[in-house]
Design an enzyme around this catalytic site. Structure first.
Site, PDB file in Angstrom:
ATOM      1  N   GLU A 121       0.786  -1.095  -0.027  1.00 45.08           N
ATOM      2  CA  GLU A 121      -0.166   0.216   0.048  1.00 45.08           C
ATOM      3  C   GLU A 121       0.786   1.390  -0.155  1.00 45.08           C
ATOM      4  O   GLU A 121       0.538   2.214   0.692  1.00 45.08           O
ATOM      5  CB  GLU A 121      -1.160  -0.046   1.353  1.00 45.08           C
ATOM      6  CG  GLU A 121      -2.082  -1.192   1.204  1.00 45.08           C
ATOM      7  CD  GLU A 121      -2.980  -1.102   2.327  1.00 45.08           C
ATOM      8  OE1 GLU A 121      -2.889   0.037   3.203  1.00 45.08           O
ATOM      9  OE2 GLU A 121      -3.673  -1.888   2.447  1.00 45.08           O
ATOM     10  N   ASP A 122       1.909   1.385  -0.711  1.00 43.46           N
ATOM     11  CA  ASP A 122       2.791   2.612  -0.879  1.00 43.46           C
ATOM     12  C   ASP A 122       1.985   3.457  -1.853  1.00 43.46           C
ATOM     13  O   ASP A 122       2.974   3.994  -2.638  1.00 43.46           O
ATOM     14  CB  ASP A 122       4.150   1.957  -1.266  1.00 43.46           C
ATOM     15  CG  ASP A 122       4.880   1.563   0.077  1.00 43.46           C
ATOM     16  OD1 ASP A 122       4.692   2.220   1.233  1.00 43.46           O
ATOM     17  OD2 ASP A 122       5.242   0.704   0.116  1.00 43.46           O
TER      18      ASP A 122
END
Length: 787
Positions: free
Chosen positions: A390-391
């Site tokens: 989830e960057d």
């Protein structure tokens, strides 16, 4: 086979939560602070991680112990080995700092030889710090608690002046051929430049028979070097169904003494077909998975070994053959158990919900990644190295710099390939960089964060052509254990469909944005089971899918979800935080488990409701061919299992209950006999009005002065409000302690009711009073007499 002389340091520790000056105060602090005796592993957030009133402590904690060190090797080295400490650590002998480590999840070793020289009793102190640090992974915006403490084992190890450090096996194997096993090693020999070394390298099969051996003489070397290579004809292959393990043992003899190292490894062949399935040892294998945080009621990250074993066995018994270890390197025991049980692993760098940050942040990430691969690449269970998660998160430092994130992700991918060419890399949810990892998972949360679960297949088919190797990590639903629904969730009729199925930005919050079940739904076990059921039947229909992993196996704490039914707990687990299976666990078992099983839905549903004579649905989950259902001793017919007949694979009955007590009994017929399951409940036909007051009853009273009380929300006529989801708070007066902050529906002093009830336990010495309150209704009190 000789092991290094070592001592595990579990007992004899003292702990203080708060700052002390190591130059004097750690060992001269009795007039300043009170030290608490503790046993390792120990997490200093074991109680406050899900406190409903205050956030978990973020700061420093000190551990100290006095050791009697006796190294049996002349000129030997004395090493302190920590299997994991959160989140940064400093190690002191007396007032001298002898080591420092940043990163809460990797193992590290500190040489304390010189600092201990001449001492008969060694004053060892370790500072653990989980305070906020923008330059350390994982991000402080992570959706899980960044625990502090010595929450994995600590050892003192004695080694000769020249000893083995890391030993690795690399396996080259193609189907139908022999396996080539290469053994390499590095040395730990500070100050030693030369000297003859005799090495014995042996390979043992799964029956402990030595099948290969080689003697080697070498001089002291630098770095990692190959020691031997073996050809193993007709190797025993590792698989989830038959996880055969070999043992590699290396013994080193020198004038300084004997050092040995052994580890297990496996031989297997994997192939990822482009835009198609995953193959193991030449056959298609659907990866059927879940995910795990290292977290448990009463212990937080300091899970005892026996509980870890129980958890991993429950995972295997469910039929899982895959687990994603979220979102960090986990304990060596977890990896050992995955090897033994036959569970493939996606292990992940804790680059989670953040941008690229500073150069220091990036270098720390590289170092953690190198360490994780070095420490765990011998495990045959490891299938993928996760680069992060989830960057694409809004609000993080450099979180919107897509090019910088792409550059760093590419660097990590290339680093993994260099360190371990045999494995794929993976990443979850970062669409602007989905071309970088070898395996990619988009965000698909159909039926929870957006859309309907009936859109799941379309979402997968849409994602399929976007990357060569698609794996679906993270899907599921929160459920408040003990909360059930007779009718479909009312939120379903207001959820928009056809607008996407992903999780975006702050969709996890219970406010704002479009209608979604995650925000507007009931969080019942009933809905979660239907969602699981639909996903699992859909996955069975897709011959091209590599696999998926449900989020998550067990409830865990998070600082971000303060308004959840259990404050600060992510409740998407198939188990509660104390490892009690929810009903959803058995849905997975009915699809995945090989051992025959049968489960009537609703074992923790004591009161069902409806009109007199109304048809009510009974669901039975089973992997057997057919099931016969009995209501109050009378057969209601036999149904045949069909996985595509939703819900419950056709094992469902719509039947009327009688008012008052009822009993359901299921008989499942499988290939090896019959299984049974029974559920009892009360059927309530009275209609309830607005909630007026709470009641309290003594549910259980045990001899060890422990009691359980149950609160109920009732209307003016005393009828329980079975749809109540009111938030209640338990309190006690007198010599009593609530058994709370467990992060479970029955172990939280502030909790949402489940079908108009809630319970908690307490320990007490004398007669005490318990109360339960909720805004807008009358408070209830109960006196518990001494026994």
């Amino acid at each position: 086979m000789q092991e290094p002389t070592q001592q595990r340091l579990d007992t004899g520790w003292e702990f203080y939560r708060g700052p002390l000056d190591p130059r004097f105060q750690v060992w001269h602090s009795e007039e300043l602070v009170a030290w608490e005796p503790v046993t390792l592993p120990h997490c200093f957030n074991h109680y406050d991680a899900c406190d409903p009133d205050v956030p978990a402590y973020r700061g420093v904690g000190w551990y100290r112990i006095k050791l009697g060190v006796g190294n049996p090797y002349p000129q030997g080295r004395t090493l302190l080995h920590c299997e994991g400490a959160g989140q940064s650590s400093e190690i002191y002998i007396g007032t001298q700092q002898v080591g420092r480590h940043v990163g809460g999840y990797s193992e590290f070793t500190v040489d304390i030889t010189d600092a201990c020289r001449g001492m008969k009793e060694i004053p060892l102190a370790i500072l653990c710090d989980n305070g906020r640090d923008i330059d350390r992974m994982p991000s402080d915006l992570s959706d899980f608690t960044l625990y502090g403490g010595l929450y994995r084992h600590v050892h003192v190890i004695y080694v000769p002046a020249v000893s083995l450090d890391a030993v690795h096996t690399d396996v080259a194997f193609e189907l139908g051929n022999s396996a080539m096993v290469s053994v390499s090693a590095s040395l730990y020999a500070p100050g030693i430049q030369a000297g003859p070394l005799q090495l014995e390298i042996s390979i043992y099969d799964s029956q402990s028979r030595r099948i290969a051996h080689q003697a080697v003489e070498k001089n002291v070397w630098q770095g990692e070097t190959q020691l031997a290579q073996f050809e193993l004809p007709s190797p025993e292959l590792w698989s989830p169904r038959s996880p055969g393990l070999y043992l590699c043992d290396v013994q080193l003899r020198s004038a300084n003494g004997i050092s040995s190292s052994s580890h297990r490894f496996g031989i297997r062949h994997t192939r990822w077909e482009d835009y198609g399935p995953f193959y193991l040892n030449g056959e298609r294998l659907e990866l059927r998975g879940t995910q795990r945080h290292e977290d448990h009621a009463r212990y937080a990250a300091a899970m005892p070994d026996d509980l870890i074993r129980q958890e991993m066995q429950l995972m295997k018994d469910m039929g899982a053959n895959f687990v994603r270890l979220a979102h960090y390197q986990q304990s060596r025991l977890v990896l050992d158990l995955c090897d033994e049980l036959g569970i493939f692993v996606w292990e992940e760098l804790p680059w989670c919900r953040s941008g690229v940050g500073s150069e220091l942040f990036q270098e720390r990430g590289r170092e953690q990644f190198r360490t994780m691969i070095d420490q765990h690449r011998n495990h045959p269970s490891v299938l993928m190295w996760g680069l992060g998660n989830e960057d694409d998160w809004p609000g993080e430092l450099n979180g919107e710099d897509h090019q910088a994130i792409r550059r760093y992700m590419t660097e990590l991918r290339d680093l993994a390939h260099k360190l371990d060419p045999s494995r794929m890399t993976s990443f979850r949810r970062c669409d602007f960089a989905r071309d970088i990892p070898d395996v990619y998972s988009p965000s698909i949360w159909a039926g929870w964060y957006s859309g309907s679960y009936t859109e799941y297949r379309a979402a997968l088919e849409k994602a399929r052509p976007t990357v060569p190797h698609l794996f679906h990590a993270e899907w599921g639903a929160d459920s408040h254990a003990g909360r059930h629904a007779e009718d479909p969730d009312p939120a379903l009729g207001r959820v928009l469909t056809g607008k996407g199925t992903g999780e975006k930005g702050f969709d996890y919050k219970l406010t704002g944005g479009a209608v979604r079940v995650a925000k507007d739904g009931e969080w019942s076990e009933s809905y979660a089971c239907d969602l699981f059921d639909w996903y699992l039947k859909t996955l069975e229909e897709l011959p091209w899918i590599t696999g998926s992993a449900q989020w998550i196996f067990k409830d865990f704490t998070t600082p971000l979800r303060t308004d959840n039914p259990i404050p600060r707990v992510n409740q998407k687990g198939l188990l509660t935080r104390d490892m009690t299976p929810k009903e959803g666990y058995y849905v997975f078992q009915s699809y995945w488990a090989e051992k025959p099983m049968v489960r009537i839905y609703g074992h923790n549903w004591p009161v069902r409701w409806g009109s007199a004579g109304q048809q009510r649905r009974v669901r039975v989950y089973s992997n057997c061919r057919n099931v016969e259902l009995f209501l109050n001793g009378i057969s209601r017919g036999t149904k045949k299992r069909d996985s595509q007949d939703f819900p419950a694979a056709g094992l469902r009955w719509d039947i009327p209950f009688r008012e008052g007590p009822n009993e359901l009994h299921a008989v499942a017929h499988g290939v090896s006999g019959t299984l049974t399951d029974t559920v009892s409940f009360v059927y309530e036909t009275r209609k309830w009005g607005p909630p007026v007051k709470l009641t309290l009853i003594l549910k259980d009273h045990r001899d060890n002065m422990t009691a359980t009380v149950e609160a109920a929300m009732v209307d003016a006529a005393g009828v329980r409000c079975l749809d109540s989801r009111a938030v209640v708070r338990f309190s006690s007066a007198g010599d009593a302690t609530l058994i709370d902050n467990l992060g479970t529906p029955t172990g939280s002093r502030v909790v949402q009711m489940y079908n108009g009830r809630a319970e908690i336990s307490l320990q007490y010495q004398q007669a005490v009073f318990v109360s339960v309150t909720s805004p807008g209704v009358e408070t209830a009190f109960l006196k518990i007499p001494s026994k």
